[in-house]
Design an enzyme around this catalytic site. Structure first.
Site, PDB file in Angstrom:
ATOM      1  N   LYS A 116       0.807  -1.221   0.000  1.00  0.00           N
ATOM      2  CA  LYS A 116       0.000   0.000   0.000  1.00  0.00           C
ATOM      3  C   LYS A 116       0.841   1.272   0.000  1.00  0.00           C
ATOM      4  O   LYS A 116       0.423   2.295  -0.537  1.00  0.00           O
ATOM      5  CB  LYS A 116      -0.937  -0.011   1.195  1.00  0.00           C
ATOM      6  N   GLU A 200      -1.798   7.068   8.334  1.00  0.00           N
ATOM      7  CA  GLU A 200      -2.677   7.952   7.574  1.00  0.00           C
ATOM      8  C   GLU A 200      -3.521   8.754   8.549  1.00  0.00           C
ATOM      9  O   GLU A 200      -3.783   8.302   9.658  1.00  0.00           O
ATOM     10  CB  GLU A 200      -3.675   7.112   6.748  1.00  0.00           C
ATOM     11  N   HIS A 235     -14.372  -3.149   9.560  1.00  0.00           N
ATOM     12  CA  HIS A 235     -13.752  -2.760   8.283  1.00  0.00           C
ATOM     13  C   HIS A 235     -14.004  -3.759   7.154  1.00  0.00           C
ATOM     14  O   HIS A 235     -13.291  -3.761   6.150  1.00  0.00           O
ATOM     15  CB  HIS A 235     -12.235  -2.548   8.432  1.00  0.00           C
ATOM     16  N   ARG A 291      -8.130  -7.402  -8.872  1.00  0.00           N
ATOM     17  CA  ARG A 291      -8.901  -8.636  -9.101  1.00  0.00           C
ATOM     18  C   ARG A 291     -10.368  -8.273  -9.228  1.00  0.00           C
ATOM     19  O   ARG A 291     -10.744  -7.120  -9.021  1.00  0.00           O
ATOM     20  CB  ARG A 291      -8.737  -9.557  -7.900  1.00  0.00           C
TER      21      ARG A 291
HETATM   22  P1  ADP Z   1      -7.981  -3.481   3.859  1.00  0.00           P
HETATM   23  O1  ADP Z   1      -7.135  -3.587   2.632  1.00  0.00           O
HETATM   24  O2  ADP Z   1      -7.384  -4.144   5.048  1.00  0.00           O
HETATM   25  O3  ADP Z   1      -9.413  -3.846   3.608  1.00  0.00           O
HETATM   26  P2  ADP Z   1      -8.440  -0.640   3.442  1.00  0.00           P
HETATM   27  O4  ADP Z   1      -7.310   0.301   3.342  1.00  0.00           O
HETATM   28  O5  ADP Z   1      -9.119  -1.038   2.175  1.00  0.00           O
HETATM   29  O6  ADP Z   1      -7.983  -1.934   4.253  1.00  0.00           O
HETATM   30  O7  ADP Z   1      -9.540  -0.042   4.435  1.00  0.00           O
HETATM   31  C1  ADP Z   1     -10.674  -0.779   4.815  1.00  0.00           C
HETATM   32  C2  ADP Z   1     -11.627   0.123   5.577  1.00  0.00           C
HETATM   33  O8  ADP Z   1     -10.977   0.669   6.729  1.00  0.00           O
HETATM   34  C3  ADP Z   1     -12.120   1.343   4.822  1.00  0.00           C
HETATM   35  O9  ADP Z   1     -13.226   1.055   3.984  1.00  0.00           O
HETATM   36  C4  ADP Z   1     -12.492   2.270   5.959  1.00  0.00           C
HETATM   37  O10 ADP Z   1     -13.710   1.894   6.540  1.00  0.00           O
HETATM   38  C5  ADP Z   1     -11.398   2.006   6.973  1.00  0.00           C
HETATM   39  N1  ADP Z   1     -10.257   2.936   6.780  1.00  0.00           N
HETATM   40  C6  ADP Z   1      -9.068   2.670   6.174  1.00  0.00           C
HETATM   41  N2  ADP Z   1      -8.278   3.757   6.159  1.00  0.00           N
HETATM   42  C7  ADP Z   1      -8.962   4.747   6.768  1.00  0.00           C
HETATM   43  C8  ADP Z   1      -8.687   6.132   7.066  1.00  0.00           C
HETATM   44  N3  ADP Z   1      -7.533   6.711   6.730  1.00  0.00           N
HETATM   45  N4  ADP Z   1      -9.656   6.850   7.698  1.00  0.00           N
HETATM   46  C9  ADP Z   1     -10.833   6.278   8.053  1.00  0.00           C
HETATM   47  N5  ADP Z   1     -11.142   4.993   7.814  1.00  0.00           N
HETATM   48  C10 ADP Z   1     -10.232   4.230   7.172  1.00  0.00           C
END
Ligand code: ADP
Length: 497
Positions: A116, A200, A235, A291
């Protein structure tokens, strides 16, 4: 050479891909583990090969055995589905080395987007806005403290090789930061074999909005609009829809153009998803998924584009069958993930043998499932039973149809999250489209009360149904199904106008 596609996956997504193969007249090959000898997908394929014991590490994650099955069957291509090896660059590389057509992007692109931190950095170069945060990994507390001081609390610490919402830790202040950093690093090391984490800004109650892109090998990249996936638990997505109630055409075009630009920048091929967080009118890139997604059907329902088929055709060297200018989003589609889970006990998985199973149908209803009426949901894999998708000319109609379908859906023998979905469909915040990633937390009390009400009301009939199915009284079961559908009318649901 005649094409033949091996599907390196199981359950509903394996069947989804095999259906696309069948429509294209291409033979499909299933691979199955010890736990899936009775599974529907292996009977759906034209041929099936055993690849090992039940634990996925010895079967669905076993690159050697899958490649061997491809060799034995004479498969010319492999579709990885989602999960398992779908985003493993070593698997894509193994296919490339063996001269097997991997239905997805190149191993180089999978690797690039798999980290990432690298993905953020790379896409920033293409002008994609990212969530404010670190340029590289964060290794110690002093560094974390500095970053958090710059971007401001709350912050989220995330594993750079992460997925499935695992290992992400939120810190609201310095005191929480030390613990969050330690936990994130150790979970990352234990789960992903890489302790690397980054920081972040933690956006408060954003929406999760993602764009579907499609790319061919002739330089064409298009987007098929967005999906709103804000309804999540831990999440993890539970309900998805297209289009998002938050976007207008102007914003959709703007975000879509950025997604396409990102796809072109990295040299993308096949279907992919650019995930964004959307907050106060601003959007920020979150990650790219290289994917097909679990929730792809909602995009298919509103655009009419068969994403799995398009993936296969692109892999065979055909240009995309549709140009950007011809892409339309018609109506609204919602997907509820139907899982074998116990809603009364914090949604713990509830695997086991199905006693009775009748899925809904009728106009605008799609059920993508991997089960059959006497199927035993294995405890070793994820407990998804199906994806229930409804389409309507507008969101109100899609919701009304989803309610109708949920009340027609009969599953006995295992507990399911259907009462939860029924409660969401009744929830006024959801109905008004006021979504955010904390929807479930914020509406928890209301949802739990509604779910309890649904379960209490249905309990006598559920018990009766279980007994009827046990005794194999089909006609009586039909009557009970009708009675359950009737309950829908008794529920005080708002009328569709
Ligand atoms: P993963 O790859 O583990 O699924 P993601 O980066 O896609 O993680 O994030 C999954 C979820 O986590 C997002 O849809 C959101 O709900 C929450 N999330 C991730 N990063 C943030 C952020 N910077 N601020 C708020 N929520 C976040």
């Amino acid at each position: 050479m005649e094409n033949k596609i091996l599907v390196a996956n199981r359950g509903e997504i394996a069947i989804r891909v095999m259906r696309a193969c069948r429509e294209l007249g291409i033979p499909s090959v299933a691979v199955y583990s010890e736990a899936d000898k009775d599974a529907l997908f292996m009977h759906y394929a034209d041929e099936a090969y055993f690849i090992g014991p039940a634990p996925s590490i010895e079967s669905y994650l076993n690159i050697k055995n899958i490649i061997e099955a491809a060799r034995k069957s004479g498969a010319t291509a492999i579709h990885p589905g989602y999960g398992f090896l779908a985003e493993n660059p070593n698997f894509a590389y193994a296919c490339e080395s063996e001269d097997i057509n991997f239905i997805g992007p190149s191993s180089r692109v999978i690797e690039l987007m798999g980290n990432k931190i690298v993905a953020r950095r790379e896409l920033q170069k293409a002008g994609v806005p990212v969530v404010p945060g670190t340029e590289g990994p964060v290794t110690n507390f002093t560094q974390a403290q500095e970053v958090a001081g710059e971007i401001g609390y709350p912050v989220i610490i995330k594993p750079s090789g992460g997925g499935g919402g695992i290992g992400m830790m939120v810190a609201h202040n310095e005191a929480e930061l030390t613990k969050a950093l330690d936990s994130a690093q150790s979970i990352a090391a234990a789960t992903f074999g890489l302790a690397e984490v980054y920081i972040e800004k933690y956006l408060v109650h954003p929406r999760h909005i993602e764009f579907q892109i499609m790319a061919d090998t002739h330089g064409n990249v298009i987007h098929l609009g967005e999906r709103e996936c804000s309804i999540q638990r831990r999440h993890q997505k539970l309900i998805e829809e297209a289009p998002s109630p938050a976007l207008n055409w102007e914003l959709r075009s703007k975000m879509g153009e950025i997604a396409v630009r990102a796809g072109k920048w990295i040299g993308y091929r096949s279907a992919g998803t650019l995930e964004f967080l959307f907050s106060e009118g601003q959007f920020y890139f979150l990650e790219a998924n290289t994917r097909i997604q679990v929730e792809h059907p909602v995009t298919e329902m509103v655009t009419g584009v068969d994403i799995a088929k398009e993936q296969i055709l692109v892999a065979l060297g055909h240009p995309l069958s549709i140009e950007q200018g011809a892409v339309r989003m018609f109506g609204s589609a919602i997907e509820c993930r139907i899982n074998a889970e116990d809603p009364s006990h914090d949604f713990v998985p509830s695997p086991g043998k199905l006693r009775g199973y009748r899925s809904p149908g009728g106009m605008g209803v799609r059920v993508d499932s991997g089960v059959h009426p006497r199927y035993t949901i294995p405890s070793i894999y994820d407990p998804m039973i199906s994806k229930l998708v409804t389409w309507g000319r507008d969101r109100t109609e899609a919701i009304a149809r989803m309610k109708r379908a949920l009340y027609e859906y009969i599953i006995t023998g295992v507990k399911t999250n259907i009462p939860f979905h029924k409660a969401v469909m009744e929830n006024s915040t959801f109905v008004n489209g006021e979504l955010g990633t904390h929807f479930i937390d914020m509406e928890k009390d209301i949802l739990l009360a509604e779910m309890e009400r649904v379960m209490q009301r249905e309990k006598p009939l559920d018990d009766k149904l279980a007994q009827i199915f046990e005794e194999k009284k089909r006609v009586a079961a039909m009557t009970a199904v009708a009675a359950l559908a009737q309950m829908h009318r008794q529920a005080d649901t708002p009328k569709y106008r």
